[in-house]
Design an enzyme around this catalytic site. Structure first.
Site, PDB file in Angstrom:
ATOM      1  N   GLN A  48      -8.657 -12.904   7.689  1.00 27.81           N
ATOM      2  CA  GLN A  48      -9.353 -12.828   9.057  1.00 27.81           C
ATOM      3  C   GLN A  48      -8.442 -11.876   9.836  1.00 27.81           C
ATOM      4  O   GLN A  48      -9.245 -10.807  10.270  1.00 27.81           O
ATOM      5  CB  GLN A  48      -9.146 -14.353   9.520  1.00 27.81           C
ATOM      6  CG  GLN A  48     -10.044 -15.195   9.007  1.00 27.81           C
ATOM      7  CD  GLN A  48     -10.404 -16.748   9.841  1.00 27.81           C
ATOM      8  OE1 GLN A  48      -9.521 -16.675  10.788  1.00 27.81           O
ATOM      9  NE2 GLN A  48     -11.003 -17.583   9.139  1.00 27.81           N
ATOM     10  N   HIS A 242      -0.424 -22.604   6.332  1.00 29.47           N
ATOM     11  CA  HIS A 242      -0.717 -21.981   7.573  1.00 29.47           C
ATOM     12  C   HIS A 242      -0.793 -22.959   8.641  1.00 29.47           C
ATOM     13  O   HIS A 242      -1.510 -24.411   8.162  1.00 29.47           O
ATOM     14  CB  HIS A 242      -2.033 -21.181   7.537  1.00 29.47           C
ATOM     15  CG  HIS A 242      -2.421 -20.447   8.337  1.00 29.47           C
ATOM     16  ND1 HIS A 242      -2.814 -20.749   9.643  1.00 29.47           N
ATOM     17  CD2 HIS A 242      -2.774 -18.948   8.452  1.00 29.47           C
ATOM     18  CE1 HIS A 242      -2.949 -19.880  10.456  1.00 29.47           C
ATOM     19  NE2 HIS A 242      -3.012 -18.822   9.835  1.00 29.47           N
ATOM     20  N   ARG A 288       5.206 -18.415  11.199  1.00 16.96           N
ATOM     21  CA  ARG A 288       4.626 -19.492  10.629  1.00 16.96           C
ATOM     22  C   ARG A 288       5.251 -20.793  10.058  1.00 16.96           C
ATOM     23  O   ARG A 288       4.897 -21.882  10.428  1.00 16.96           O
ATOM     24  CB  ARG A 288       3.867 -19.082   9.328  1.00 16.96           C
ATOM     25  CG  ARG A 288       2.426 -19.088   9.689  1.00 16.96           C
ATOM     26  CD  ARG A 288       1.918 -18.062   8.428  1.00 16.96           C
ATOM     27  NE  ARG A 288       0.747 -17.311   9.124  1.00 16.96           N
ATOM     28  CZ  ARG A 288       0.120 -16.608   8.514  1.00 16.96           C
ATOM     29  NH1 ARG A 288       0.052 -16.592   7.163  1.00 16.96           N
ATOM     30  NH2 ARG A 288      -0.858 -15.860   8.968  1.00 16.96           N
ATOM     31  N   HIS A 349      -1.334 -21.942   1.920  1.00 18.36           N
ATOM     32  CA  HIS A 349      -1.917 -20.607   2.390  1.00 18.36           C
ATOM     33  C   HIS A 349      -1.540 -19.601   1.438  1.00 18.36           C
ATOM     34  O   HIS A 349      -2.391 -18.829   1.342  1.00 18.36           O
ATOM     35  CB  HIS A 349      -1.724 -20.501   3.856  1.00 18.36           C
ATOM     36  CG  HIS A 349      -2.641 -19.275   4.462  1.00 18.36           C
ATOM     37  ND1 HIS A 349      -3.705 -18.982   4.522  1.00 18.36           N
ATOM     38  CD2 HIS A 349      -2.056 -18.027   4.996  1.00 18.36           C
ATOM     39  CE1 HIS A 349      -4.042 -18.108   4.928  1.00 18.36           C
ATOM     40  NE2 HIS A 349      -3.156 -16.965   5.274  1.00 18.36           N
ATOM     41  N   ARG A 384       6.538 -15.224   4.586  1.00 20.24           N
ATOM     42  CA  ARG A 384       5.717 -14.006   4.915  1.00 20.24           C
ATOM     43  C   ARG A 384       5.354 -14.014   6.289  1.00 20.24           C
ATOM     44  O   ARG A 384       4.680 -14.907   6.887  1.00 20.24           O
ATOM     45  CB  ARG A 384       4.559 -13.931   4.161  1.00 20.24           C
ATOM     46  CG  ARG A 384       3.481 -12.884   4.614  1.00 20.24           C
ATOM     47  CD  ARG A 384       2.437 -12.915   3.618  1.00 20.24           C
ATOM     48  NE  ARG A 384       1.590 -13.927   3.697  1.00 20.24           N
ATOM     49  CZ  ARG A 384       0.629 -13.877   4.705  1.00 20.24           C
ATOM     50  NH1 ARG A 384       0.021 -12.569   4.938  1.00 20.24           N
ATOM     51  NH2 ARG A 384      -0.463 -15.019   4.686  1.00 20.24           N
TER      52      ARG A 384
HETATM   53  P1  FAD Z   1      -7.058 -12.178  -4.183  1.00 18.68           P
HETATM   54  O1  FAD Z   1      -7.764 -11.597  -3.195  1.00 18.68           O
HETATM   55  O2  FAD Z   1      -7.066 -13.789  -4.152  1.00 18.68           O
HETATM   56  O3  FAD Z   1      -7.931 -11.930  -5.387  1.00 18.68           O
HETATM   57  C1  FAD Z   1      -7.525 -12.445  -6.784  1.00 18.68           C
HETATM   58  C2  FAD Z   1      -8.508 -12.064  -7.922  1.00 18.68           C
HETATM   59  O4  FAD Z   1      -7.780 -12.291  -9.015  1.00 18.68           O
HETATM   60  C3  FAD Z   1      -9.997 -12.691  -7.679  1.00 18.68           C
HETATM   61  O5  FAD Z   1     -10.564 -11.727  -8.169  1.00 18.68           O
HETATM   62  C4  FAD Z   1      -9.837 -13.697  -9.069  1.00 18.68           C
HETATM   63  O6  FAD Z   1     -11.078 -13.877  -9.463  1.00 18.68           O
HETATM   64  C5  FAD Z   1      -9.079 -13.020  -9.848  1.00 18.68           C
HETATM   65  N1  FAD Z   1      -8.721 -13.861 -10.989  1.00 18.68           N
HETATM   66  C6  FAD Z   1      -7.504 -14.861 -10.618  1.00 18.68           C
HETATM   67  N2  FAD Z   1      -7.184 -15.585 -11.858  1.00 18.68           N
HETATM   68  C7  FAD Z   1      -7.943 -14.849 -12.726  1.00 18.68           C
HETATM   69  C8  FAD Z   1      -7.956 -14.990 -14.246  1.00 18.68           C
HETATM   70  N3  FAD Z   1      -7.487 -15.902 -15.073  1.00 18.68           N
HETATM   71  N4  FAD Z   1      -8.797 -14.164 -14.974  1.00 18.68           N
HETATM   72  C9  FAD Z   1      -9.560 -13.040 -14.329  1.00 18.68           C
HETATM   73  N5  FAD Z   1      -9.345 -13.117 -13.021  1.00 18.68           N
HETATM   74  C10 FAD Z   1      -8.679 -13.756 -12.208  1.00 18.68           C
HETATM   75  N6  FAD Z   1      -3.292 -11.832   4.691  1.00 18.68           N
HETATM   76  C11 FAD Z   1      -3.311 -10.634   5.681  1.00 18.68           C
HETATM   77  O7  FAD Z   1      -2.537  -9.735   5.373  1.00 18.68           O
HETATM   78  N7  FAD Z   1      -4.048 -10.802   6.705  1.00 18.68           N
HETATM   79  C12 FAD Z   1      -4.992 -11.738   6.908  1.00 18.68           C
HETATM   80  O8  FAD Z   1      -5.678 -11.412   8.168  1.00 18.68           O
HETATM   81  C13 FAD Z   1      -5.105 -12.451   5.979  1.00 18.68           C
HETATM   82  N8  FAD Z   1      -6.007 -13.792   6.169  1.00 18.68           N
HETATM   83  C14 FAD Z   1      -6.161 -14.672   5.213  1.00 18.68           C
HETATM   84  C15 FAD Z   1      -7.206 -15.622   5.279  1.00 18.68           C
HETATM   85  C16 FAD Z   1      -7.281 -16.646   4.375  1.00 18.68           C
HETATM   86  C17 FAD Z   1      -8.345 -17.621   4.733  1.00 18.68           C
HETATM   87  C18 FAD Z   1      -6.638 -16.430   3.077  1.00 18.68           C
HETATM   88  C19 FAD Z   1      -6.777 -17.546   2.165  1.00 18.68           C
HETATM   89  C20 FAD Z   1      -5.837 -15.772   2.976  1.00 18.68           C
HETATM   90  C21 FAD Z   1      -5.294 -14.841   4.100  1.00 18.68           C
HETATM   91  N9  FAD Z   1      -4.115 -13.830   3.921  1.00 18.68           N
HETATM   92  C22 FAD Z   1      -4.339 -12.811   4.730  1.00 18.68           C
HETATM   93  C23 FAD Z   1      -3.572 -13.543   2.641  1.00 18.68           C
HETATM   94  C24 FAD Z   1      -4.323 -12.415   1.851  1.00 18.68           C
HETATM   95  O9  FAD Z   1      -5.761 -12.469   1.929  1.00 18.68           O
HETATM   96  C25 FAD Z   1      -3.971 -12.587   0.525  1.00 18.68           C
HETATM   97  O10 FAD Z   1      -2.850 -12.662   0.117  1.00 18.68           O
HETATM   98  C26 FAD Z   1      -4.445 -11.379  -0.384  1.00 18.68           C
HETATM   99  O11 FAD Z   1      -5.875 -11.037  -0.044  1.00 18.68           O
HETATM  100  C27 FAD Z   1      -4.206 -11.270  -1.836  1.00 18.68           C
HETATM  101  O12 FAD Z   1      -5.162 -10.523  -2.587  1.00 18.68           O
HETATM  102  P2  FAD Z   1      -5.117 -10.351  -4.043  1.00 18.68           P
HETATM  103  O13 FAD Z   1      -5.979  -9.020  -4.364  1.00 18.68           O
HETATM  104  O14 FAD Z   1      -3.706 -10.298  -4.516  1.00 18.68           O
HETATM  105  O15 FAD Z   1      -5.602 -11.644  -4.537  1.00 18.68           O
HETATM  106  C1  SIN Z   2      -4.675 -15.458  10.010  1.00 13.70           C
HETATM  107  O1  SIN Z   2      -5.885 -14.598  10.453  1.00 13.70           O
HETATM  108  O2  SIN Z   2      -4.158 -16.223  10.486  1.00 13.70           O
HETATM  109  C2  SIN Z   2      -4.359 -15.059   8.760  1.00 13.70           C
HETATM  110  C3  SIN Z   2      -3.146 -13.983   8.407  1.00 13.70           C
HETATM  111  C4  SIN Z   2      -2.295 -14.058   7.202  1.00 13.70           C
HETATM  112  O3  SIN Z   2      -2.333 -14.789   6.769  1.00 13.70           O
HETATM  113  O4  SIN Z   2      -1.512 -13.019   7.204  1.00 13.70           O
END
Ligand code: FAD
Ligand code: SIN
Length: 535
Positions: A48, A242, A288, A349, A384
């Site tokens: 978000q 969170h 946080r 979170h 973080r």
């Molecule tokens: P993800 O985006 O979680 O993607 C993981 C991928 O791995 C998915 O495609 C999944 O299907 C795949 N996968 C998992 N296990 C397997 C498997 N065994 N086999 C095949 N595929 C698999 N961070 C910020 O910096 N700013 C924000 O505003 C923010 N807001 C957030 C709001 C919410 C509601 C949440 C939950 C998190 C937020 N975060 C934010 C944290 C941030 O979004 C995540 O840490 C970040 O997006 C993680 O990205 P990623 O690519 O590592 O993993």
């Molecule tokens: C939020 O918008 O509060 C999420 C931001 C984050 O997890 O970094």
């Protein structure tokens, strides 16, 4: 689809980290990207608040982002990694713009459009670029769109990576990555993917807790896969809660962005009084860990179900334009945030620890990279800072690209045996999986949550031992399913969290224990590093 597939690079995960790396390598290599469910199903899509990034070239702005990150990290950030990450900020946002992502702009006093910057906990200034209050959706859709059009990228949804294939597992002396066994959850076939470069981009492990802001996929698979393959895992005690997840029976995982507090939202008790000023001079904008613990304390002290986040003192038009998704989502549940406060509770979170990597996202196994939330790079330390996570995904995709392109890929591949299903039968006890999923997440929430103690941790360890044996037995006798694979991974993650929490004899950042409530200032802060047992 053939049962055996071969690519130059196999990327497990289609979130911000995985897709960024795929797009960065595809002009040179054939890349396959696996996603456990639909391509969008990852934390990235739900992000978000935004992406913290210094876009001007002022040295003071860079230094201030570094300082804030280090302060939030409570003494455990790796200062070199923090500097590197912050310095790659502008390049990372330029990359996203190049993929077609747009960011929210507002008119400045002179009437010119400029990027609007959010502020969140721990940040001493506004530096978070965003797309309204749905930054992740905009990011995810732009990357997916680009990846779909690239001729060298194969996107495979509903493909669940079961285990990594390594040279050691096949009996070779010299360790390196060779690929992965993958369950196609639609055809129920186990496929063999071979690649001399594999990247884990599987996201976090927050589904190990009963209440979480994360989507279903966050079951720590990458951490468990890496652990079983022989990689070290660091700092798993630092699971981030969170502070403000919506408290509502019809939607208990919807996040209320920290940017709401950045725009003046106040945390209040049912009687309307504020309380954050009693915990930290930064009040609602403290990091946080402090805010989540303060809410937990107030909930327990007053025996209430939740606290409230109130932004209703701001003009309705301001609220609707800054937080359109949060406004709409709450309205669907009959909460008009322009008029009334939002019921909130903390929820799991973010996974600060993970697979240990160097500054190029390299793990302990040659050819195996880990990036995004699955990794422990040293950026986040013990807590973080908000919006540093998407930045980390982008920066380490770039660092992995630099390393992968610098070396010639090792194209030799030994003969890899197919997945052996000859010894297993169909399960007649699916209920065991559902029951154990629930039991695990419940005791992790109750005993290994925001406030810990030795007694609770030992209690959790005892329960876990029973589950571990049951699940191992089940895994060896019955045909695998998605739920079983996830449960098997969650048990490993839970074990790593409990072991790491028991090993830390102090309270620091996100790890707070009643038995050691103080920071240990008698020695230099240390990471908790766990090494897998040798088979
Ligand atoms: P993800 O985006 O979680 O993607 C993981 C991928 O791995 C998915 O495609 C999944 O299907 C795949 N996968 C998992 N296990 C397997 C498997 N065994 N086999 C095949 N595929 C698999 N961070 C910020 O910096 N700013 C924000 O505003 C923010 N807001 C957030 C709001 C919410 C509601 C949440 C939950 C998190 C937020 N975060 C934010 C944290 C941030 O979004 C995540 O840490 C970040 O997006 C993680 O990205 P990623 O690519 O590592 O993993
Ligand atoms: C939020 O918008 O509060 C999420 C931001 C984050 O997890 O970094």
């Amino acid at each position: 689809m053939p049962k055996k597939q071969s690519y130059d690079v196999l990327i497990i995960g289609s979130g911000g980290a995985g897709l960024s790396l795929a797009l960065k390598l595809a002009d040179r290599y054939q890349v396959a990207v696996l996603s456990k469910f639909a391509l969008t199903e990852g934390s990235t899509y739900y992000a978000q608040g935004g992406i913290s990034a210094v876009l001007d070239s002022q040295p003071t702005s860079i230094e201030s982002h570094i300082q804030d990150t280090i302060i939030s990290g409570a003494g455990l950030c790796d200062p070199e990694i923090v500097r590197l990450t912050v310095e790659y900020g502008k390049k990372s946002i330029d990359f996203l713009r190049h993929q077609g992502m747009s960011f929210t702009e507002r008119q400045n006093k002179k009437g010119d459009a400029e990027l609007h910057l959010n502020q969140e906990g721990g940040h001493s200034e506004r530096r978070i670029v965003h797309h309204d209050d749905a930054t992740g959706k905009a990011l995810s859709l732009s990357l997916i769109d680009k990846a779909r059009r690239h001729p060298n990228i194969v996107l495979l949804e509903h493909h669940n990576a079961i285990d990594l294939i390594t040279a050691h597992k096949l009996g070779f002396k010299q360790q390196r990555i060779l690929g992965a066994y993958v369950l196609d959850t639609h055809s129920k076939q186990v496929k063999t993917f071979t690649a001399s470069t594999v990247a884990l981009a599987t996201g976090g492990a927050n589904k190990v807790y009963l209440y979480t802001t994360n989507p279903h996929i966050s079951t720590g698979d990458g951490i468990a896969l890496a652990w079983r393959a022989g990689c070290r895992i660091a700092n798993m005690e630092f699971m981030q809660f969170h502070p403000t997840c919506l408290y509502h029976p019809d939607n208990n995982s919807f996040l209320i962005s920290e940017a709401v507090r950045g725009e003046g939202g106040k945390l209040i008790l049912p009687n309307g009084s504020t309380f954050m000023q009693h915990y930290d001079a930064r009040a609602e904008l403290a990091p946080r860990d402090i805010v989540a613990r303060a809410i937990d304390h107030q909930i327990k002290k007053h025996g209430i179900d939740c606290v409230y986040l109130d932004i209703s003192h701001k003009p309705a038009v301001f609220i609707k334009s800054h937080f359109p998704s949060i406004y709409q989502q709450c309205l669907k549940l009959n909460i008009d945030i322009t008029k009334s406060p939002i019921p909130v509770v903390p929820a799991a979170h973010y996974t600060c620890g993970g697979v240990m990597t160097d500054s190029y996202a390299k793990t302990d196994i040659a050819g195996l990279y880990a990036l995004g939330e699955v990794a422990h790079t040293g950026l986040h330390g013990a807590n973080r800072m908000a919006s540093n996570s998407l930045l980390e995904c982008l920066v380490f995709a770039e660092r992995a690209r630099e390393d992968i392109l610098r070396h010639k890929l090792d194209e030799s591949m030994p003969v890899i045996p197919d997945w052996d299903e000859s010894q297993v039968i169909d399960s007649d006890e699916e209920v065991m999986i559902a029951h154990n999923w629930d039991e695990l997440r419940r005791f992790m929430w109750d005993y290994v949550g925001i406030v810990r103690s030795n007694k609770r941790l030992h209690r959790a360890a005892h329960r876990l031992e029973l589950l571990k044996n049951e699940i191992a037995d089940y895994y060896h006798h019955y045909r695998i399913s998605n739920d079983l694979l996830e449960l098997r991974n969650l048990v490993i993650v839970a074990d790593l969290i409990i072991q790491s929490a028991l090993a830390r004899k102090e309270s620091r950042g996100l790890h707070y224990t009643q038995d050691y409530p103080e920071l240990d200032t008698t020695q230099n802060p240390k990471n908790t590093i766990l090494t897998p047992p040798v088979d």
